[in-house]
Every structure is written in C-alpha cells, then in structure tokens.
Design an enzyme around this catalytic site. Sequence first.
Site, mmCIF file in Angstrom:
data_model
loop_
_atom_site.group_PDB
_atom_site.id
_atom_site.type_symbol
_atom_site.label_atom_id
_atom_site.label_comp_id
_atom_site.label_asym_id
_atom_site.label_seq_id
_atom_site.Cartn_x
_atom_site.Cartn_y
_atom_site.Cartn_z
ATOM 1 N N ARG A 110 0.868 -1.183 0.000
ATOM 2 C CA ARG A 110 0.000 0.000 0.000
ATOM 3 C C ARG A 110 0.900 1.226 0.000
ATOM 4 O O ARG A 110 1.918 1.261 0.703
ATOM 5 C CB ARG A 110 -0.908 0.035 1.246
ATOM 6 C CG ARG A 110 -2.094 -0.907 1.212
ATOM 7 C CD ARG A 110 -3.161 -0.492 0.200
ATOM 8 N NE ARG A 110 -4.306 -1.392 0.213
ATOM 9 C CZ ARG A 110 -4.497 -2.416 -0.617
ATOM 10 N NH1 ARG A 110 -3.602 -2.690 -1.546
ATOM 11 N NH2 ARG A 110 -5.595 -3.153 -0.528
ATOM 12 N N GLU B 92 -2.913 7.825 -4.220
ATOM 13 C CA GLU B 92 -3.454 7.294 -5.482
ATOM 14 C C GLU B 92 -4.774 7.954 -5.846
ATOM 15 O O GLU B 92 -5.595 8.172 -4.941
ATOM 16 C CB GLU B 92 -3.727 5.790 -5.315
ATOM 17 C CG GLU B 92 -2.533 4.932 -5.422
ATOM 18 C CD GLU B 92 -2.837 3.470 -5.163
ATOM 19 O OE1 GLU B 92 -1.964 2.815 -4.583
ATOM 20 O OE2 GLU B 92 -3.928 2.976 -5.523
ATOM 21 N N HIS C 52 -1.440 0.480 -9.855
ATOM 22 C CA HIS C 52 -2.095 -0.461 -8.926
ATOM 23 C C HIS C 52 -2.741 -1.632 -9.681
ATOM 24 O O HIS C 52 -3.951 -1.845 -9.620
ATOM 25 C CB HIS C 52 -3.132 0.268 -8.059
ATOM 26 C CG HIS C 52 -3.454 -0.465 -6.793
ATOM 27 N ND1 HIS C 52 -3.773 0.163 -5.618
ATOM 28 C CD2 HIS C 52 -3.503 -1.796 -6.511
ATOM 29 C CE1 HIS C 52 -4.005 -0.729 -4.667
ATOM 30 N NE2 HIS C 52 -3.847 -1.937 -5.201
HETATM 31 P P1 NAP Z 1 -0.884 -11.287 4.630
HETATM 32 O O1 NAP Z 1 -0.886 -12.711 4.208
HETATM 33 O O2 NAP Z 1 -1.875 -10.808 5.627
HETATM 34 O O3 NAP Z 1 0.602 -10.959 5.170
HETATM 35 C C1 NAP Z 1 0.933 -9.753 5.799
HETATM 36 C C2 NAP Z 1 2.314 -9.873 6.434
HETATM 37 O O4 NAP Z 1 2.657 -8.625 7.036
HETATM 38 C C3 NAP Z 1 2.389 -10.925 7.551
HETATM 39 O O5 NAP Z 1 3.636 -11.580 7.449
HETATM 40 C C4 NAP Z 1 2.319 -10.088 8.816
HETATM 41 O O6 NAP Z 1 2.945 -10.827 9.846
HETATM 42 C C5 NAP Z 1 3.127 -8.872 8.367
HETATM 43 N N1 NAP Z 1 2.894 -7.675 9.193
HETATM 44 C C6 NAP Z 1 1.703 -7.167 9.600
HETATM 45 N N2 NAP Z 1 1.917 -6.053 10.337
HETATM 46 C C7 NAP Z 1 3.262 -5.872 10.401
HETATM 47 C C8 NAP Z 1 4.099 -4.913 11.019
HETATM 48 N N3 NAP Z 1 3.590 -3.916 11.752
HETATM 49 N N4 NAP Z 1 5.450 -5.014 10.862
HETATM 50 C C9 NAP Z 1 5.973 -6.028 10.134
HETATM 51 N N5 NAP Z 1 5.225 -6.983 9.527
HETATM 52 C C10 NAP Z 1 3.894 -6.895 9.660
HETATM 53 O O7 NAP Z 1 -1.040 -10.321 3.385
HETATM 54 P P2 NAP Z 1 -0.619 -10.579 1.843
HETATM 55 O O8 NAP Z 1 -1.650 -11.369 1.156
HETATM 56 O O9 NAP Z 1 0.789 -11.049 1.786
HETATM 57 O O10 NAP Z 1 -0.756 -9.090 1.294
HETATM 58 C C11 NAP Z 1 0.043 -8.028 1.819
HETATM 59 C C12 NAP Z 1 -0.576 -6.702 1.401
HETATM 60 O O11 NAP Z 1 -0.413 -6.532 -0.004
HETATM 61 C C13 NAP Z 1 -2.096 -6.598 1.612
HETATM 62 O O12 NAP Z 1 -2.420 -6.193 2.941
HETATM 63 C C14 NAP Z 1 -2.520 -5.579 0.585
HETATM 64 O O13 NAP Z 1 -2.537 -4.298 1.181
HETATM 65 C C15 NAP Z 1 -1.416 -5.639 -0.464
HETATM 66 N N6 NAP Z 1 -1.908 -6.129 -1.768
HETATM 67 C C16 NAP Z 1 -1.736 -5.325 -2.870
HETATM 68 C C17 NAP Z 1 -2.142 -5.771 -4.124
HETATM 69 C C18 NAP Z 1 -1.934 -4.916 -5.341
HETATM 70 O O14 NAP Z 1 -2.739 -4.953 -6.250
HETATM 71 N N7 NAP Z 1 -0.845 -4.150 -5.419
HETATM 72 C C19 NAP Z 1 -2.757 -7.034 -4.260
HETATM 73 C C20 NAP Z 1 -2.908 -7.822 -3.120
HETATM 74 C C21 NAP Z 1 -2.485 -7.366 -1.880
HETATM 75 P P3 NAP Z 1 2.817 -10.451 11.396
HETATM 76 O O15 NAP Z 1 1.342 -10.254 11.638
HETATM 77 O O16 NAP Z 1 3.443 -11.600 12.110
HETATM 78 O O17 NAP Z 1 3.630 -9.205 11.554
#
Ligand code: NAP
Length: 323
Positions: A237, A266, A284
Amino acid sequence: MKPKVFVTRPLPAPALELLSSACKVRSYPEDAAIPVAQLAEACREVEGILVNSARVNEEVLAAAPRLRAISNCGVGYDNIDVAACNRRRIPVTNIAGSLEETTADMAFALLLSTARRVAEADRYVREGQWKRWQSGLLHGLDVHHKTLGLLGFGGIGQLMARRGRGFSMRVLYHARRRAAESVESELHAEYVDLETLLQESDFVSLHVPLKPETRHLINGKAFSLMKSTAILVNTARGPVVDEAALVEALRSGKIAGAGLDVFEHEPRVNPELTGMDQVVLAPHIGSATGETRLRMAILAVKNLLALLAGERPFNIVNPEIYS
Ligand code: NAP
C-alpha cells in the site's frame, strides 16, 4: 424473499449471475470508487455489501441498519472501518487465497524491470534513440545471487521468497512474528530484524498491510539504512512508504531505484517520480489478470452468500465478533 445486496463496482458476468441467483442485486454502474455519501444512500435497505475499492466507514454503516455482511473484494481491507463493524457485530471477509501468486508475479516483474531498466530501454527504442550497439548502454544491476529482503512474510511475501530462490537469491524477511521453522527451511528464508533487512538487502520488497503502525514504516531513517545500490519494490500500500522521503532518497542517491504499483495519494503520483528514469511505475495492477480478477470476484460473491446464510467463511478478518 431474496436479501438485498449492493455491489460497489460492476462484477464479471459469471460472478453477477451467481450472486443474482440468491440475492436481489443493485450495482454501482461505474468502474470507479463510489463516493461515500452515495454508498451510504445506496445501502439504506441492504443486508450485504460486496465492496471493491470503496470506503466503508461509520457514515455508511450508520445509514445501513439492516446490514449484516460485508465481503471485501481485496486482500487489504484498510478501506473498511473494521472497528466500527465490530461494534455492530458485522462480519467482514477478504479474498485471501485468490490473488497472491498474481501479485507476487507483479512484484517480481517490477523488481526485474527496475534492476534491468526495462521500461527505460523500451522508451529508448520507441523514441528512435537506438542508433548502434554500445557496450556501455543501459547498464543495470544483477538480480541473481543478490539479497532479497521481504518486509511482511504472509501470502505474498512467502511467494516472493519462492521467486527469489528461483533466481538463486539469499532471502531475508521481517514480520512481527517469526514463521514456523518448516516454512523457513522450505523457503530458505532467514528471519532478521528490520534494521538488518534494510542494511543487507539489495532489493527490499514490501508485503505488509496498511495499518496505523505500518504507515510510513519506510521513511527517511529507513532509506538512510539502505544500500545506495538498493531497489525498493512496493506492491503493498502506498502510505507504507513516506513518498516525500522516497523522492529525496532517489534524488540524493541514497537508494538506486524503485518499482512502484501503489502510491501514497493514489491515483495522484508525485510528479518528481514520473520524471525519474530509475523508477518504474504501475497503476495499482498487482492482481490485474483476467483469470485472477474473475477468481477474486467469484470468491467475494461466495463469501457474501456464506455470510448471508449465517456461515463463517474461512477468510473472515474480524472473527472476534463471534466471541
Ligand atoms: P498477509 O498474508 O496478511 O501478510 C501480511 C504480512 O505482514 C504478515 O507476514 C504479517 O505478519 C506482516 N505484518 C503485519 N503487520 C506488520 C508490522 N507492523 N510489521 C511487520 N510486519 C507486519 O497479506 P498478503 O496477502 O501477503 O498481502 C500483503 C498486502 O499486499 C495486503 O495487505 C494488501 O494491502 C497488499 N496487496 C496489494 C495488491 C496490489 O494490487 N498491489 C494485491 C494484493 C495485496 P505479522 O502479523 O506476524 O507481523
């Protein structure tokens, strides 16, 4: 009687058919974010909302007394006021499991394009600048055997680790919690603190959700720790990065480049970024393939139908409402 639902963007036909088979559906007709006041007005009588990049805040919830199900057609749900949903015990789902591979592909594409100056090379050829082969032309950076630093190690972060291994990279990661030993050993990923990740990585790729504690997690201090040859990739994000600090880091050579799919404000992009050759920009489109967008919509519909039927789909983001 079929429950009334509102859909905030047009759905692909098979997803709309599935939803319409069980619900009375009204949709916002434009492929754009519906303004909050309009969404509130549209939701006065609905029991469910299928949200696609629209803001669902207190104003919307207060206007929708019958609302009992929210299905978000995205993994990130920073567009939804989950605390306000919790106060009303409204379950919210996301579509985890439907778009991670596709988004990881995009993150790796940005990493490669930035390192090997693919977008810049494309412009060079199109503009007719290519007159002869030159050994010094458009030198980039190697990707293979370099260090990949993943901030966030959930669905997408772990798939990036797999891609990194395919390029013989050393993989570091940081999240609040360490992954299971079996995951670390399968992915050959090493857990490090944030400072080490920033200092040792040649590529820093962001995969954390946007939350108050991750806003501007990558700021001026973070850039000062990174290698001057490092490349930042952001498909998470926009506000996770302090964009003004990023511009300064690129301008002053604190880091070498950036591949960005998301931006702090954005769809507005800082004009300084658009003028920089060492930056690759995308609007995006992390999950934007036909197959994946259809899969996402179908899953979002199935989640909404399950919630309306009183079931608990596996990807509820606020399970605390049931306790
Ligand atoms: P996910 O499976 O929920 O993984 C999120 C990771 O971030 C986990 O490892 C979590 O582990 C870690 N995290 C959360 N808070 C944190 C903090 N304060 N410090 C360090 N690590 C932290 O999510 P995902 O599917 O991988 O997706 C990640 C993000 O990508 C989404 O939330 C979304 O915003 C974005 N996204 C963007 C697109 C796009 O079109 N560009 C598409 C899909 C997703 P812990 O809780 O142990 O810290």
